[in-house]
Design an enzyme around this catalytic site. Structure first.
Site, PDB file in Angstrom:
ATOM      1  N   GLY B  65       0.823  -1.192   0.000  1.00 42.89           N
ATOM      2  CA  GLY B  65       0.000   0.000   0.000  1.00 42.89           C
ATOM      3  C   GLY B  65       0.864   1.252   0.000  1.00 42.89           C
ATOM      4  N   SER B  66       0.313   2.363  -0.448  1.00 43.06           N
ATOM      5  CA  SER B  66       1.035   3.630  -0.372  1.00 43.06           C
ATOM      6  C   SER B  66       0.882   4.212   1.036  1.00 43.06           C
ATOM      7  CB  SER B  66       0.492   4.605  -1.416  1.00 43.06           C
ATOM      8  OG  SER B  66       0.801   4.127  -2.706  1.00 43.06           O
ATOM      9  N   GLY B  67       1.683   5.243   1.312  1.00 45.58           N
ATOM     10  CA  GLY B  67       1.631   5.855   2.640  1.00 45.58           C
ATOM     11  C   GLY B  67       2.845   5.522   3.480  1.00 45.58           C
ATOM     12  N   HIS B  68       3.767   4.703   2.904  1.00 42.28           N
ATOM     13  CA  HIS B  68       4.963   4.291   3.651  1.00 42.28           C
ATOM     14  C   HIS B  68       6.236   4.901   3.070  1.00 42.28           C
ATOM     15  CE1 HIS B  68       2.176   1.530   5.349  1.00 42.28           C
ATOM     16  NE2 HIS B  68       2.063   0.800   4.262  1.00 42.28           N
ATOM     17  N   LYS B 116       5.649  -7.853   2.385  1.00 32.55           N
ATOM     18  CA  LYS B 116       5.388  -7.624   3.795  1.00 32.55           C
ATOM     19  C   LYS B 116       4.192  -8.483   4.200  1.00 32.55           C
ATOM     20  CE  LYS B 116       4.929  -3.016   3.821  1.00 32.55           C
ATOM     21  NZ  LYS B 116       4.795  -2.866   2.353  1.00 32.55           N
ATOM     22  N   ASP B 121      -1.602  -8.317   0.813  1.00 26.51           N
ATOM     23  CA  ASP B 121      -0.344  -8.300   0.061  1.00 26.51           C
ATOM     24  C   ASP B 121       0.064  -9.719  -0.324  1.00 26.51           C
ATOM     25  OD1 ASP B 121      -0.541  -5.762   1.349  1.00 26.51           O
ATOM     26  OD2 ASP B 121       1.588  -5.421   1.012  1.00 26.51           O
ATOM     27  N   HIS B 231      -0.138   0.954   9.464  1.00 29.70           N
ATOM     28  CA  HIS B 231      -1.365   1.271   8.744  1.00 29.70           C
ATOM     29  C   HIS B 231      -2.349   2.016   9.617  1.00 29.70           C
ATOM     30  CE1 HIS B 231       0.316  -2.191   6.543  1.00 29.70           C
ATOM     31  NE2 HIS B 231       0.011  -1.430   5.522  1.00 29.70           N
TER      32      HIS B 231
END
Lengths: 223, 342
Positions: B65-68, B116, B121, B231
């Site tokens: 996911g994005s945001g990392h 991860k 995922d 998250h």
């Protein structure tokens, strides 16, 4: 049933499933908000609408089903994309030579096997597996042991899936996001098992429009 | 800009345009910032090395996911990743995009996926690998990173979560691939890294996703959350705010207890969660190295900075990797990426 009729039946089946999921998306999301993250209805609906858009009039039945699976993989997202779509892609190879009763049993078993394997879930974990397993076992038994027609077998499979959904209501979740709730998940039906039942009901409706009780096509103009 | 107003009349302030476009616009921004390192795989949210696929080298890919950020696309380049797939914020990339990435990064020697440990995922990577194998002759293996010592199961996982230790797996696998190791050997080295790395994190504040526009959990002015993931999911324990040394002791004791370190040399990361001043991360690092010294553990290399973030969360995580000669050589090998240079 010739390939053209099979193809038409599959297209009708997709339309029927997509319409049913669209009609139930609010309800599915409501179920999911109780024990999940409140997006199951919207995600699944987005997937089947994409599959409708992508469906073109080409290929054998296996390719058609694979195309639906790929559309779900690409547009449902999260874990449901692989579970609903990836399993369909996997099982679609059973329809390469067309659909008959034996192929439909092989397809159903292949789909179930992939869902269990991918989700690492078994009966009793409060997942879609609890609806699919009794449906597939009942269908196989009805076809192979009782030698019923596909339509009659599918009728029983839908009943079995419905009992599976009721079973998910009274048990505690061991898999998926609902498992985080532990005992608080008891009393809520599993949204994935429920949407699986809706899909089976829509498939049954299509089968009833195309097949008589001996698996012969209904009138030529069944479309 | 002022993007949304919730029912309570409070505002989410973020530098975004439309919340639906954040991932795509970020990727475009990365490509124009680092055209010598990365390019976008057409029609996808996948970035690859500008020169992918590298002929004859095992491709190393990751995604999530994005945001990392800078994970994962920030680690594209020589000595680390060949491909990085970006899902929506905190949501797995879809299997078709992962499959396109795998194919695009196969230089003929196969592809290793570094995943991860989150259910979405793992399932999407597994499906992508299956699709790649159905369609072509790409040889694909994957390794699942589960370094978070805080929890056994979580909101999003069976088993432990994959967090900041993933960066070290990228580094080891990327260096081994650059050296010319084959797919099976690289997988072994990546798994060896996973076995020897542990991480634990904490939050001073929650984070706010562009989509929801409000914090994902509530934390009082005098509270901190220990054992958080990446998250915005709540942690395992809420505590009264404590000073930096106490936080460092708590996190590192948990990691060290879990690793049962036998060798006396480690590598460490003090990682910021996205909105933590570097000043505070250095303060944490000061105590971490002091504590390791008291235990007779020597730090070979200690990184400090934002490596695996959680949007605008304030807080940090501590990662410890138990070294051996083999891993040390790979971790010390050159890497040239937008986010990390060794």
């Amino acid at each position: 049933m010739d390939e053209g009729t099979q193809r038409a039946a599959l297209e009708t089946a997709l339309e029927s499933v997509a319409a049913r999921i669209e009609a139930e998306k609010g309800h599915l999301t409501e179920l999911d908000s109780a024990i999940g993250d409140a997006d199951h209805g919207a995600n699944l609906n987005r997937g089947f609408q994409a599959a409708l858009e992508d469906a073109n009039g080409e290929g054998d039945p296996g390719e058609f089903v694979k195309g639906v699976g790929m559309a779900l993989v690409a547009s449902v997202g999260g874990a449901s994309g692989p579970l609903y779509g990836g399993s369909l892609v996997h099982a679609s190879t059973e329809f390469e030579d067309g659909i008959d009763r034996a192929a439909s049993v092989a397809f159903a078993e292949s789909y179930l096997e992939k869902v269990k394997d991918r989700g690492k879930a078994n009966v009793g974990d409060k997942t879609m597996v609890d609806a699919i397993t009794p449906a597939v076992h009942t269908y196989k038994h009805a076809i192979e042991e009782e030698e019923l027609s596909a339509l009659a077998a599918l009728t029983r499979a839908v009943d079995a899936a419905e009992r599976g959904v009721r079973f998910t209501t009274v048990i505690r979740a061991n898999k998926g996001r609902a498992s985080y709730l532990g005992w608080r998940s008891v009393g809520h039906p599993d949204p994935g098992a429920t949407s699986t039942l809706y899909i089976l009901e829509a498939l049954h409706e299509t089968a009833a429009a195309y097949l008589d009780g001996t698996d012969e096509p209904l009138a030529e103009d069944a479309e | 800009m002022l993007d949304s107003v919730d029912g309570k009349g409070t505002h989410m302030k973020k530098l975004i345009n439309d919340s639906a476009d954040v991932v795509s616009e970020m990727l475009d921004g990365m490509v124009v910032a680092h055209p010598e390192y990365v390019r976008r795989l057409e029609g996808t949210n996948v970035l690859t090395r500008a020169d992918a696929p590298v002929d004859g080298k095992v491709g190393i890919v990751s995604g999530g996911g994005s945001g990392h950020e800078p994970a994962h696309a920030g680690y594209l380049g020589e000595g680390m990743l060949d491909g990085a797939a970006a899902g929506e914020v905190f949501t797995s990339p879809t299997a078709d995009q992962l499959g396109a990435m795998i194919t695009a990064c196969d230089g003929g020697a196969g592809v290793l996926c570094v995943v991860k440990n989150y259910e979405g995922d793992v399932m999407n990577f597994e499906t992508a690998i299956e699709l790649a194998e159905m369609e072509g002759d790409t040889e694909v293996e994957y390794v699942v990173v589960d370094d978070d010592v805080a929890v056994e199961d979580s909101l999003y996982t069976s088993g432990r979560r994959g967090v900041c230790g993933t960066i070290l797996v990228h580094k080891v696998a990327g260096a081994a691939a650059t050296r010319g190791d084959d797919l099976i050997e690289i997988k072994r080295l990546a798994e060896r890294t996973v076995e020897r790395v542990g991480t634990m994190g904490m939050a001073l504040t929650s984070c706010t996703t562009p989509e929801k526009g409000e914090p994902t959990f509530d934390l009082g002015d005098e509270e901190i959350e220990l054992g958080i993931g990446i998250h915005g999911e709540p942690g395992v324990e809420r505590a009264e705010i404590m000073d930096a040394d106490a936080v460092t002791d708590h996190l590192s004791e948990r990691v060290l207890a879990d690793l049962e370190i036998e060798e006396n040399e480690v590598m460490t990361i003090v990682n910021g969660m996205g909105a933590t001043p570097l000043m505070e991360l250095y303060i944490i690092n000061r105590r971490l190295q002091e504590l390791l010294g008291e235990r007779g553990i020597e730090t070979w290399e200690g990184w400090v900075g934002d490596y695996m973030t959680s949007l605008d969360m304030a807080g940090c995580s501590i990662t410890v990797l138990e070294l051996d000669a083999e891993l040390k050589e790979l971790l010390g090998a050159p890497a040239d990426t937008p986010a990390l240079t060794v």
